[in-house]
Each structure stands twice: as C-alpha cells, then as structure tokens.
Motif scaffolding. Structure first.
Motif, PDB file in Angstrom:
ATOM      1  N   LYS A 145       0.830  -1.204   0.000  1.00 19.53           N
ATOM      2  CA  LYS A 145       0.000   0.000   0.000  1.00 19.53           C
ATOM      3  C   LYS A 145       0.871   1.264   0.000  1.00 19.53           C
ATOM      4  N   ARG A 148      -4.700   9.068  -2.253  1.00 17.90           N
ATOM      5  CA  ARG A 148      -5.601   7.914  -2.399  1.00 17.90           C
ATOM      6  C   ARG A 148      -5.619   7.418  -3.842  1.00 17.90           C
ATOM      7  N   ALA A 163      -4.427   3.793  -5.231  1.00 17.01           N
ATOM      8  CA  ALA A 163      -5.277   2.958  -6.088  1.00 17.01           C
ATOM      9  C   ALA A 163      -4.530   2.561  -7.365  1.00 17.01           C
ATOM     10  N   TYR A 212      -2.246  -0.388  -7.032  1.00 18.36           N
ATOM     11  CA  TYR A 212      -2.889  -1.695  -7.181  1.00 18.36           C
ATOM     12  C   TYR A 212      -3.199  -1.999  -8.651  1.00 18.36           C
TER      13      TYR A 212
END
Length: 187
Positions: free
Chosen positions: A101, A118, A122, A125
């Motif tokens: 993360k 954020r 994202a 990922y």
C-alpha cells in the motif's frame, strides 16, 4: 513536462539495471556480458545511494536481485524456454511488490503530495494487476505461441506500461490540480 520527468525518473532508476539486461539480451549480447553489465550497474546504483546516505527503494533492491538471480539462471541453463518464461516470473515478483500500500507515493512531486494520495495508492494496485496480467499473457504466448513470443515481448510489455503510465499521469494530474485549486479557493 517537468512534472512528467519528475514522475518517470525514479521509476527508470529503480528498473535501470533490469532494463540494461533486457536490452542487451534482446540484442543477443553474450549472456555473461549482459549479466555482468546489468549487475555492475545495479550494484553501482545501490552503492551510490548508500554512499550518499540515501534510502534504497524496495523496487531498486528487487531489480538488482532479479538481474543477479535470473541473469545467473540464464547463464547456467542456456534453455530458451526459461528465457521466455522468465518475464512471467519477474512480473509476478514485481506485481507482488507492488501490492504494498502506498508504494507509488514517492513518485509524486512535492506540490502534489497530500492531494492525490488515495488515487496514487489505487493506481499502485492497478499497476500490480497489470503485472499479473502481463505474467499470464507472457506465459501463454511463450508456451502456446512460441513463434510469436519475440514480437509479443517486444511490443506488449512496454506498450501496456506506457499506456497505463500516461493514463495515470493525466488522471492524477487532473485530480491534483482540481484539489489544489479547491484548497486555494477555500483559503
């Protein structure tokens, strides 16, 4: 363009030794020379950061390790099937590392920090997902479509990553600009 270069530079540094190995291998340079050059560059990069008391990113350590391990394996096996499947193994390892993360936050320019965290997380990922898809696609082409593997490896990995990088850059830039403007308007 300055922000684009800021975002791309650390990524290129992290994978430079791996890229050197891939390019030399694609140019059919003797595997011993390709391994030696890539390993020397990787070791020099890490040593330079350590001497300057700068942190060495996990991806940079991983890149060096991959060059050393898979370079040595290529040298000892001389098996073209291993060379063809090797990128799949690398993509799985890289994808696994990218599941951490927030790993992409270090690629944001200082002005963008705190405004797109954020979204960058994202996209981290999404990058991991692309690595896993690349691993599967490479394995399928290497095993089932061996004659087309050279064209595949020359086009798909780079093209898919450039496209994702450009999409991410535009999306994150737009979101950060919007956030900075909203913050300035509120102040």
């Amino acid at each position: 363009m300055k922000n684009f270069a800021y975002a791309a530079r650390p990524l290129m540094e992290d994978f430079f030794s791996t890229l050197v190995f891939v390019v030399l291998n694609a140019l059919h340079v003797d595997v011993r020379i390709a391994v030696a050059c890539a390993a020397a560059i990787g070791v020099a990069q890490v040593a330079w950061r350590l001497v300057r008391r700068q942190p060495v990113a996990a991806l940079q350590w991983m890149s060096l390790g991959l060059v050393l391990v898979f370079g040595a394996a290529s040298y000892f096996t001389h098996d073209p099937r291993f060379v063809m499947v090797k990128p799949s193994i690398i993509y799985v390892v890289v994808g696994g590392a990218m599941l951490q993360k927030g790993w992409m936050l270090r690629y944001m320019p200082p002005i963008a920090q705190g405004h797109g965290d954020r979204l960058m997380t994202a996209f981290g990922y999404v990058w991991a997902g692309l690595m896993f898809v690349s691993a599967i696609a490479n394995a399928v082409v290497a095993v089932a479509y061996t004659a087309h593997w050279t064209a595949f490896i020359a086009i798909f990995p780079l093209a898919s990553k450039v496209v994702l990088f450009l999409i991410q850059y535009v999306v994150v830039r737009m979101a950060v600009v919007r956030s900075v403007r909203a913050q300035m308007a509120a102040a």
